[in-house]
Write a protein that holds these residues in place. Structure first.
Motif, PDB file in Angstrom:
ATOM      1  N   ARG A 259       0.834  -1.399   0.288  1.00  0.00           N
ATOM      2  CA  ARG A 259      -0.223   0.381   0.284  1.00  0.00           C
ATOM      3  C   ARG A 259       1.161   1.428  -0.133  1.00  0.00           C
ATOM      4  NH1 ARG A 259      -5.164   1.476   3.771  1.00  0.00           N
ATOM      5  NH2 ARG A 259      -5.505   2.922   2.733  1.00  0.00           N
ATOM      6  N   LYS A 260       1.696   1.112   0.766  1.00  0.00           N
ATOM      7  CA  LYS A 260       2.847   2.206   0.874  1.00  0.00           C
ATOM      8  C   LYS A 260       4.273   2.795   1.102  1.00  0.00           C
ATOM      9  CE  LYS A 260       0.103   5.348   3.760  1.00  0.00           C
ATOM     10  NZ  LYS A 260      -1.181   3.948   3.448  1.00  0.00           N
ATOM     11  N   ILE A 261       4.311   0.943   0.294  1.00  0.00           N
ATOM     12  CA  ILE A 261       5.944   0.852  -0.075  1.00  0.00           C
ATOM     13  C   ILE A 261       5.416  -0.394  -1.060  1.00  0.00           C
ATOM     14  CG2 ILE A 261       8.250   0.085   0.008  1.00  0.00           C
ATOM     15  CD1 ILE A 261       7.795   1.163   3.013  1.00  0.00           C
ATOM     16  N   ALA A 262       5.838  -0.715  -2.294  1.00  0.00           N
ATOM     17  CA  ALA A 262       5.721  -1.266  -3.492  1.00  0.00           C
ATOM     18  C   ALA A 262       7.117  -2.392  -3.457  1.00  0.00           C
ATOM     19  CB  ALA A 262       4.602  -1.276  -4.117  1.00  0.00           C
ATOM     20  N   MET A 263       6.992  -3.124  -3.947  1.00  0.00           N
ATOM     21  CA  MET A 263       8.118  -4.235  -5.131  1.00  0.00           C
ATOM     22  C   MET A 263       8.046  -5.159  -6.184  1.00  0.00           C
ATOM     23  SD  MET A 263      10.633  -5.463  -2.465  1.00  0.00           S
ATOM     24  CE  MET A 263      11.615  -6.186  -2.334  1.00  0.00           C
ATOM     25  N   VAL A 264       9.108  -4.887  -6.879  1.00  0.00           N
ATOM     26  CA  VAL A 264       8.956  -5.593  -7.584  1.00  0.00           C
ATOM     27  C   VAL A 264      10.413  -6.252  -8.000  1.00  0.00           C
ATOM     28  CG1 VAL A 264       9.322  -5.061 -10.764  1.00  0.00           C
ATOM     29  CG2 VAL A 264       7.732  -3.507  -9.423  1.00  0.00           C
TER      30      VAL A 264
ATOM     31  N   LEU B  87      -3.922   1.606 -15.702  1.00  0.00           N
ATOM     32  CA  LEU B  87      -2.662   1.165 -15.232  1.00  0.00           C
ATOM     33  C   LEU B  87      -1.956   0.133 -16.264  1.00  0.00           C
ATOM     34  CD1 LEU B  87      -3.797  -0.263 -11.578  1.00  0.00           C
ATOM     35  CD2 LEU B  87      -1.966   1.652 -12.359  1.00  0.00           C
ATOM     36  N   LEU B  88      -3.011  -0.703 -17.071  1.00  0.00           N
ATOM     37  CA  LEU B  88      -2.511  -1.427 -17.644  1.00  0.00           C
ATOM     38  C   LEU B  88      -1.831  -0.700 -18.947  1.00  0.00           C
ATOM     39  CD1 LEU B  88      -4.153  -4.533 -18.292  1.00  0.00           C
ATOM     40  CD2 LEU B  88      -2.198  -4.614 -17.463  1.00  0.00           C
ATOM     41  N   GLN B  89      -2.629  -0.138 -19.250  1.00  0.00           N
ATOM     42  CA  GLN B  89      -1.923   1.620 -20.153  1.00  0.00           C
ATOM     43  C   GLN B  89      -0.982   2.495 -20.065  1.00  0.00           C
ATOM     44  OE1 GLN B  89      -6.078   2.835 -20.761  1.00  0.00           O
ATOM     45  NE2 GLN B  89      -6.362   2.041 -22.477  1.00  0.00           N
ATOM     46  N   GLU B  90      -0.920   2.752 -18.629  1.00  0.00           N
ATOM     47  CA  GLU B  90      -0.003   3.419 -18.383  1.00  0.00           C
ATOM     48  C   GLU B  90       1.168   2.586 -18.711  1.00  0.00           C
ATOM     49  OE1 GLU B  90      -0.484   6.934 -14.859  1.00  0.00           O
ATOM     50  OE2 GLU B  90      -1.583   4.749 -14.394  1.00  0.00           O
ATOM     51  N   VAL B  91       1.489   0.921 -18.279  1.00  0.00           N
ATOM     52  CA  VAL B  91       2.564   0.706 -18.067  1.00  0.00           C
ATOM     53  C   VAL B  91       2.813   0.250 -19.509  1.00  0.00           C
ATOM     54  CG1 VAL B  91       2.915   0.282 -16.260  1.00  0.00           C
ATOM     55  CG2 VAL B  91       1.504  -1.288 -17.317  1.00  0.00           C
ATOM     56  N   GLY B  92       2.379   0.645 -20.881  1.00  0.00           N
ATOM     57  CA  GLY B  92       2.607   0.313 -22.180  1.00  0.00           C
ATOM     58  C   GLY B  92       1.910  -1.037 -23.078  1.00  0.00           C
ATOM     59  N   ILE B  93       1.374  -1.028 -21.796  1.00  0.00           N
ATOM     60  CA  ILE B  93       0.605  -2.568 -22.488  1.00  0.00           C
ATOM     61  C   ILE B  93      -0.539  -2.436 -23.989  1.00  0.00           C
ATOM     62  CG2 ILE B  93      -0.898  -5.067 -22.238  1.00  0.00           C
ATOM     63  CD1 ILE B  93       0.747  -5.153 -19.763  1.00  0.00           C
TER      64      ILE B  93
ATOM     65  N   ALA C  55       2.303  -3.414  -8.506  1.00  0.00           N
ATOM     66  CA  ALA C  55       2.973  -2.483  -8.020  1.00  0.00           C
ATOM     67  C   ALA C  55       2.148  -0.822  -8.084  1.00  0.00           C
ATOM     68  CB  ALA C  55       4.138  -2.710  -7.672  1.00  0.00           C
ATOM     69  N   LEU C  56       1.513  -0.456  -8.908  1.00  0.00           N
ATOM     70  CA  LEU C  56       0.896   1.243  -8.562  1.00  0.00           C
ATOM     71  C   LEU C  56       0.033   0.748  -7.554  1.00  0.00           C
ATOM     72  CD1 LEU C  56       2.964   2.179 -11.956  1.00  0.00           C
ATOM     73  CD2 LEU C  56       3.865   3.245  -8.917  1.00  0.00           C
ATOM     74  N   SER C  57      -0.482   0.437  -8.141  1.00  0.00           N
ATOM     75  CA  SER C  57      -2.456   0.050  -8.087  1.00  0.00           C
ATOM     76  C   SER C  57      -2.242   0.297  -7.166  1.00  0.00           C
ATOM     77  CB  SER C  57      -2.696  -1.265  -8.454  1.00  0.00           C
ATOM     78  OG  SER C  57      -2.545  -2.470  -7.291  1.00  0.00           O
ATOM     79  N   CYS C  58      -2.109   0.714  -5.643  1.00  0.00           N
ATOM     80  CA  CYS C  58      -1.941   1.640  -4.394  1.00  0.00           C
ATOM     81  C   CYS C  58      -1.428   2.238  -4.544  1.00  0.00           C
ATOM     82  CB  CYS C  58      -1.974   0.338  -3.605  1.00  0.00           C
ATOM     83  SG  CYS C  58      -3.439  -1.339  -3.295  1.00  0.00           S
ATOM     84  N   ASP C  59      -0.839   3.117  -5.644  1.00  0.00           N
ATOM     85  CA  ASP C  59      -0.218   4.428  -5.556  1.00  0.00           C
ATOM     86  C   ASP C  59       0.326   4.315  -3.991  1.00  0.00           C
ATOM     87  OD1 ASP C  59      -2.312   5.763  -7.561  1.00  0.00           O
ATOM     88  OD2 ASP C  59      -3.430   5.990  -6.065  1.00  0.00           O
ATOM     89  N   PRO C  60       1.586   3.958  -4.250  1.00  0.00           N
ATOM     90  CA  PRO C  60       2.282   3.454  -3.116  1.00  0.00           C
ATOM     91  C   PRO C  60       3.367   5.013  -3.563  1.00  0.00           C
ATOM     92  CG  PRO C  60       3.304   2.367  -4.683  1.00  0.00           C
ATOM     93  CD  PRO C  60       2.110   3.094  -4.984  1.00  0.00           C
TER      94      PRO C  60
ATOM     95  N   LYS D  74      10.686   5.205 -14.907  1.00  0.00           N
ATOM     96  CA  LYS D  74      11.491   6.978 -14.813  1.00  0.00           C
ATOM     97  C   LYS D  74      10.368   7.671 -15.011  1.00  0.00           C
ATOM     98  CE  LYS D  74      15.402   8.575 -16.293  1.00  0.00           C
ATOM     99  NZ  LYS D  74      16.890   8.643 -17.341  1.00  0.00           N
ATOM    100  N   GLU D  75       9.586   7.403 -16.341  1.00  0.00           N
ATOM    101  CA  GLU D  75       8.675   8.426 -16.997  1.00  0.00           C
ATOM    102  C   GLU D  75       7.578   7.797 -15.459  1.00  0.00           C
ATOM    103  OE1 GLU D  75       6.990   6.301 -20.487  1.00  0.00           O
ATOM    104  OE2 GLU D  75       4.911   7.111 -19.771  1.00  0.00           O
ATOM    105  N   LEU D  76       7.031   6.769 -14.498  1.00  0.00           N
ATOM    106  CA  LEU D  76       6.340   6.763 -13.949  1.00  0.00           C
ATOM    107  C   LEU D  76       6.440   7.399 -12.471  1.00  0.00           C
ATOM    108  CD1 LEU D  76       5.135   3.519 -14.554  1.00  0.00           C
ATOM    109  CD2 LEU D  76       3.929   4.716 -15.245  1.00  0.00           C
ATOM    110  N   GLN D  77       7.917   7.514 -12.674  1.00  0.00           N
ATOM    111  CA  GLN D  77       7.955   7.999 -10.933  1.00  0.00           C
ATOM    112  C   GLN D  77       7.718   9.516 -11.560  1.00  0.00           C
ATOM    113  OE1 GLN D  77      12.491   7.765 -10.536  1.00  0.00           O
ATOM    114  NE2 GLN D  77      12.048   8.923  -8.209  1.00  0.00           N
ATOM    115  N   VAL D  78       8.771  10.508 -12.392  1.00  0.00           N
ATOM    116  CA  VAL D  78       8.035  11.858 -12.412  1.00  0.00           C
ATOM    117  C   VAL D  78       6.915  12.091 -12.409  1.00  0.00           C
ATOM    118  CG1 VAL D  78       8.910  13.156 -14.098  1.00  0.00           C
ATOM    119  CG2 VAL D  78      10.269  11.936 -13.782  1.00  0.00           C
ATOM    120  N   LYS D  79       6.018  11.230 -13.119  1.00  0.00           N
ATOM    121  CA  LYS D  79       4.598  11.828 -13.233  1.00  0.00           C
ATOM    122  C   LYS D  79       4.192  11.431 -11.735  1.00  0.00           C
ATOM    123  CE  LYS D  79       1.181   9.578 -15.756  1.00  0.00           C
ATOM    124  NZ  LYS D  79       1.015   8.412 -16.652  1.00  0.00           N
ATOM    125  N   LYS D  80       4.421  10.966 -11.175  1.00  0.00           N
ATOM    126  CA  LYS D  80       3.608  10.575 -10.013  1.00  0.00           C
ATOM    127  C   LYS D  80       4.560  10.704  -8.459  1.00  0.00           C
ATOM    128  CE  LYS D  80       1.294   6.819 -11.670  1.00  0.00           C
ATOM    129  NZ  LYS D  80       0.015   6.306 -11.279  1.00  0.00           N
TER     130      LYS D  80
END
Ligand code: ADP
Ligand code: ADP
Ligand code: MG
Ligand code: MG
Lengths: 362, 313
Positions: free
Chosen positions: A103-108, A148-154, A181-186, A211-217
């Motif tokens: 939720r607050k910290i997500a992992m890949v 989300l799937l669209q956001e990660v380029g699928i 990982a991004l689904s709960c807005d960590p 990188k792109e997602l990090q900047v955006k969020k």
């Protein structure tokens, strides 16, 4: 803008009980993570990168224990905006599971197959945590999953929702894991060798995506990797880890253009860059120590051609690099009374050349 | 290099029939040679056919079509006893996962000596053991290690055992399939230095299969870029890296992260997708650019490649 510290780790020590005795895996680790920034933890296998991050997520193996230290985590409540601060080391497993993990910290992780359930559709796997953590309705979760799937380029997200993991390529699976990982807005994303199992072409795309997602969020990212090329691409700050300790830390420029620790020199030099045509690659002799045996002095000393007598007896503290407020090195060579030692000539040349190329780029 | 090649691969095809309707064309008509003392690097994304190529050459598979000539002897069809012995002793392979191919119940002495034992390449036990001790020392281990078991070694050490096992046969060609990929960078450097040193001493040739392009560039004299079972471009390491022509080669190169933050932070990798590229590998033929540099293309594709020669990196 004021940098906001969201993770503060101090004197973290972790050991594992094994048949061969106690393994001192983490031997006093300190680092900070600030909002919106990316830090990399780089080091060879067994240096303690994964164990450190597992401690943050509260998922240490059952034979492991945190012997001392703190992992202070700060966040603002998403509804009230109230500042919260907790020491993860002191939290119960249940609380970590409820409040922090996912939720607050997500992992890949490195291998997307280990974090995906092979018997469940992609759609269900993305929707579930949102329904569980946020109490979203099925319809809301579905709509968000597509987004989300669209956001990660699928592409053709609708169709992919119905797929099982084995029906996707390795790169696509890792994108799905990132979507989950991004689904709960960590606030924090920990990536443990996220691209090591992937081809370079796919690796490049995944790194660019994160990188792109990090900047955006505006999320903060901890990158774990052994690949300095990856570090150069993604990190703002770097922690070099060896045998359960951080031996050098600094900004990305400190580490790549002004490295001070002989281990960092070795790491940088032993990787051929595209222009290396030396007859021999620089190597670090020997191999890392077995942490089931007690380490006296500097753990790197036996492999360090510049080791001083004191290295064999006393573990060096972190020294500030004179004139810098970001760069620190754990080596007795940094002591004011130590003999002056220069980095290898070939590395010096390489750094000069890198700087020139960098200027060309501006 | 005007010597005779040690290995000639001509129009090699390796197809796998998956079921009645479907056949995987893992390797689909590739040709290249390797000369004594040379390192030939084979690169390409996973599934491009690198391992299959190596395995066909060493005859773990029966090639579907084409010829493989090793040491002047055809080894692609049914082999004579002599040809088989030539193959089994003079060509050796090192695999990615050293543990998977080292028998855990055997001592290092017998693991390294296995090939010698099978081919009875010694006249006394002392001679055999002496050869093995020599090899251990050559790869930077010591004779005390001979009586230990594989699990008592680190990854880098096990990879050295794999190398010693291949080298003890005194081969002319070693196929190294991702042999260093799983090792840490500092250990990779140790193993690569060792391989180069041995090459200088023995004039051995390597087929070096890897996906780490900076290591491939460093170790290889010539490089073949494999994609979907086709060699899309071949050339000296310099030609491939400094003057890549094929868009697939370009996309591979653009994806390598350089350990230089100032450059790397702003660089974007190129995208290449065969099905959208408009290229037709089956219709292409090998076009000669220089004596050593070849690219797979139709005449029209080649014109296009040449017009984009300089717009990269
Ligand atoms: N469950 C465990 N039991 C015993 N030792 C462990 C366990 N997990 C990790 N270790 C040891 O801790 C050290 C650090 O491991 P790790 O953090 O996984 O390294 P890496 O830097 O490669 O991610 C290693 O020596 C490893 O063997
Ligand atoms: N024994 C086999 N049966 C069926 N397909 C195979 C077999 N071996 C390899 N393949 C297929 O052939 C292609 C090339 O594989 P491989 O040579 O292993 O590629 P690389 O080593 O470049 O990753 C892949 O599509 C793979 O799935
Ligand atoms: Mg790890
Ligand atoms: Mg392979």
């Amino acid at each position: 803008m004021e940098r906001e510290r969201i993770l503060k780790i101090r004197d973290l020590r972790i050991s594992f009980k094994t048949d061969a005795g106690t393994v001192q895996a983490i031997r006093g680790v300190d680092f900070d993570l600030y909002q919106g920034e990316t830090i990399a933890i780089v080091g060879e296998s067994g240096s303690g990168k994964s164990v450190t991050t597992k401690a943050i997520m509260g998922i240490l193996a059952s034979n492991g224990q945190i012997d001392s230290g703190s992992i202070e985590y700060v966040w603002h409540d998403e509804n009230t905006g109230e500042r919260q601060e907790r020491d993860i080391v002191k939290m119960s497993k249940d609380d970590i599971q409820k409040i922090i993990r996912g939720r607050k910290i997500a992992m890949v992780f490195q291998d997307p197959m280990t974090s995906l359930n092979p018997t469940m559709t992609i759609g269900k796997q993305i929707m579930e945590p949102m329904m569980y953590h946020y109490g979203k309705t099925k319809e809301e979760a579905y709509a968000r999953a597509i987004e989300l799937l669209q956001e990660v380029g699928i592409t053709d997200a609708q169709k992919r929702m119905k797929n099982y993991p084995h029906q996707l390529s390795g790169g696509m699976r890792q994108r799905v894991v990132i979507a989950i990982a991004l689904s709960c807005d960590p606030y924090v994303l920990i990536c443990d060798e996220p691209t090591t199992a992937l081809d370079v072409t796919i690796q490049a795309k995944i790194l660019e995506l994160i990188k792109e997602l990090q900047v955006k969020k505006n999320i903060s990212v901890i990158y774990i990797t052994h690949d300095l090329g990856v570090v150069a691409k993604v990190a703002d700050y770097v922690n070099v880890m060896y045998a359960g300790k951080i031996v050098e830390k600094g900004t990305i420029d400190d580490i790549f253009y002004d490295p001070r620790h002989p281990y960092t020199w070795g790491l940088l030099s032993s990787m051929p860059d595209l222009d290396t045509d030396d007859d021999e690659l620089y190597t670090i002799p020997g191999s890392p120590p077995n942490l089931a045996h007690e380490v006296t002095g500097d753990a790197f000393a036996p492999r360090n051609q510049f080791a001083l007598n004191i290295d064999l007896r006393v573990d060096p503290p972190m020294f500030d690099v004179p004139g810098s407020d970001s760069h620190q090195v754990a080596s007795w060579l940094m002591h004011e009374k130590a003999p002056k030692v220069d980095m290898p000539e070939s590395l010096k040349k390489r750094i000069l050349k890198m700087k020139k190329e960098g200027l060309k780029n501006e | 290099m005007n010597k005779e090649p040690i290995l000639v691969v001509k129009d090699l095809k390796q197809h796998f029939k998956v079921n009645r309707k479907f056949t995987v064309k893992a390797v689909d008509g590739i040709s290249f040679e390797i000369y004594p003392g040379e390192t030939y690097g084979l690169v390409g994304e996973s599934g491009s056919g690198k391992s299959t190529t190596g395995r066909s050459i060493i005859r773990l598979y029966e090639p579907t079509a084409g010829n493989i000539v090793f040491n002047g002897e055809d080894i692609s069809g049914k082999m004579s006893k002599k040809a088989l012995k030539n193959l089994r002793t003079n060509m050796q392979m090192i695999f990615q996962d050293p543990m998977a191919c080292l028998n855990p119940r055997k001592k290092v002495l017998d693991i390294i000596g296995e090939g010698l034992d099978i081919h009875k390449s010694y006249s006394s036990l002392e001679e055999r053991n002496e050869k093995i001790y020599e090899m251990l020392e050559l790869v930077g281990l010591s004779r005390e290690h001979a009586s230990r078991y594989p699990h008592q070694f680190s990854g880098g050490q096990r990879q050295r055992i794999g190398i010693a096992r291949a080298l003890v046969m005194n081969p002319d060609l070693i196929i190294a399939d991702e042999a260093i990929s799983a090792l840490d960078v500092s250990i990779q450097a140790q193993v690569v230095n060792l391989m180069k040193k041995i090459q200088k001493e023995t004039n051995i040739a390597y087929l070096f299969i890897a996906h780490d392009l900076s290591m491939v560039k460093y170790i290889s004299d010539r490089i073949g870029v494999l994609h979907l079972g086709h060699l899309v471009e071949t050339g000296t390491a310099e030609e491939i890296f400094n003057n890549p022509l094929h868009p697939y080669t370009k996309s591979l190169l653009s994806a390598i992260p350089h350990p230089n933050p100032q450059v790397e932070k702003t660089r974007k990798s190129l995208t290449y997708n065969y099905s959208e590229s408009g290229l037709d590998y089956e219709a292409g033929k090998q076009h000669k650019i220089t004596e050593t540099h070849y690219v797979l293309a139709t005449d029209d594709e080649l014109k296009d490649f040449l017009s984009h020669q300089n717009d990269m990196i």
